[in-house]
Scaffold this motif. Sequence first.
Motif, PDB file in Angstrom:
ATOM      1  N   TYR A   1     -28.326  38.144  32.161  1.00  0.00           N
ATOM      2  CA  TYR A   1     -27.867  39.087  31.527  1.00  0.00           C
ATOM      3  C   TYR A   1     -26.764  39.024  32.942  1.00  0.00           C
ATOM      4  O   TYR A   1     -27.238  40.369  32.999  1.00  0.00           O
ATOM      5  N   ASP A   2     -25.587  39.306  31.871  1.00  0.00           N
ATOM      6  CA  ASP A   2     -24.303  40.090  33.104  1.00  0.00           C
ATOM      7  C   ASP A   2     -23.654  40.067  31.746  1.00  0.00           C
ATOM      8  O   ASP A   2     -23.108  39.129  30.282  1.00  0.00           O
ATOM      9  N   VAL A   3     -22.868  41.290  31.715  1.00  0.00           N
ATOM     10  CA  VAL A   3     -21.856  41.473  30.883  1.00  0.00           C
ATOM     11  C   VAL A   3     -20.603  42.290  31.533  1.00  0.00           C
ATOM     12  O   VAL A   3     -20.931  43.000  31.978  1.00  0.00           O
TER      13      VAL A   3
ATOM     14  N   GLY B   1     -34.282  43.359  26.229  1.00  0.00           N
ATOM     15  CA  GLY B   1     -34.187  43.259  24.672  1.00  0.00           C
ATOM     16  C   GLY B   1     -33.262  41.898  25.102  1.00  0.00           C
ATOM     17  O   GLY B   1     -33.456  40.817  24.033  1.00  0.00           O
ATOM     18  N   TYR B   2     -32.398  42.186  25.549  1.00  0.00           N
ATOM     19  CA  TYR B   2     -30.621  40.867  25.898  1.00  0.00           C
ATOM     20  C   TYR B   2     -31.643  39.927  26.774  1.00  0.00           C
ATOM     21  O   TYR B   2     -31.925  38.020  26.055  1.00  0.00           O
ATOM     22  N   LEU B   3     -32.577  40.100  27.807  1.00  0.00           N
ATOM     23  CA  LEU B   3     -33.275  39.323  28.698  1.00  0.00           C
ATOM     24  C   LEU B   3     -34.238  38.353  27.718  1.00  0.00           C
ATOM     25  O   LEU B   3     -34.599  37.093  27.619  1.00  0.00           O
TER      26      LEU B   3
ATOM     27  N   VAL C   1     -33.254  48.784  27.591  1.00  0.00           N
ATOM     28  CA  VAL C   1     -32.447  47.542  26.483  1.00  0.00           C
ATOM     29  C   VAL C   1     -32.210  46.322  27.496  1.00  0.00           C
ATOM     30  O   VAL C   1     -31.652  45.523  26.763  1.00  0.00           O
ATOM     31  N   MET C   2     -32.256  46.057  28.867  1.00  0.00           N
ATOM     32  CA  MET C   2     -31.813  45.020  29.475  1.00  0.00           C
ATOM     33  C   MET C   2     -32.993  44.149  28.851  1.00  0.00           C
ATOM     34  O   MET C   2     -33.099  42.697  28.597  1.00  0.00           O
TER      35      MET C   2
ATOM     36  N   PHE D   1     -34.231  38.124  24.308  1.00  0.00           N
ATOM     37  CA  PHE D   1     -33.504  36.979  23.079  1.00  0.00           C
ATOM     38  C   PHE D   1     -33.157  35.769  24.158  1.00  0.00           C
ATOM     39  O   PHE D   1     -33.289  34.688  23.050  1.00  0.00           O
ATOM     40  N   TRP D   2     -32.417  35.331  25.188  1.00  0.00           N
ATOM     41  CA  TRP D   2     -31.699  34.874  25.861  1.00  0.00           C
ATOM     42  C   TRP D   2     -32.885  33.623  26.048  1.00  0.00           C
ATOM     43  O   TRP D   2     -32.289  32.435  26.540  1.00  0.00           O
TER      44      TRP D   2
ATOM     45  N   GLY E   1     -25.839  44.294  34.014  1.00  0.00           N
ATOM     46  CA  GLY E   1     -26.836  42.842  33.400  1.00  0.00           C
ATOM     47  C   GLY E   1     -28.189  43.114  34.522  1.00  0.00           C
ATOM     48  O   GLY E   1     -28.588  43.869  34.781  1.00  0.00           O
TER      49      GLY E   1
END
Length: 135
Positions: free
Chosen positions: A133-135, A111-113, A108-109, A115-116, A6
């Motif tokens: 962002y946590d998976v 990109g996730y951050l 890559v993190m 998006f959200w 995350g």
Amino acid sequence: MSRGIGAVAVKVLEDDSTVMYLYGGYNLNENKYKNYEHIYDGEIVIDKQCFIEPEIHEKIKKMPSGRKKLITKRIPVSVDYPKMIESDLIKTTNCSNCWKTFDNGMDVMIGYLLFWLFQKYQEDGTIPEKMSYDV
């Protein structure tokens, strides 16, 4: 089941044209990247024109009491943040706990951050102070 990865971004600066976040990632599967100290040394600088407004849908709904009420919904639209990164509207610096990157070298993190971050902005109408962002 959690994958144990995350990132967290915290807003540190906002002016009329830009927003700056510091972020840090973690990967609990590798000792080198666990980041128990919560180090936020990566940067994300976003031009405010990247924050796209959602579609607004309004309709009049008849309530059970017979009265009519105006219902407003915010419908999020897709934000093309990879194109914004290419055109330098979004500038990034990877954090020290970056364990995986895209072909362009960006964490890559991020990109996730992003998006959200844009999703949350469209839902609430305000730029978030903190995003995780946590998976």
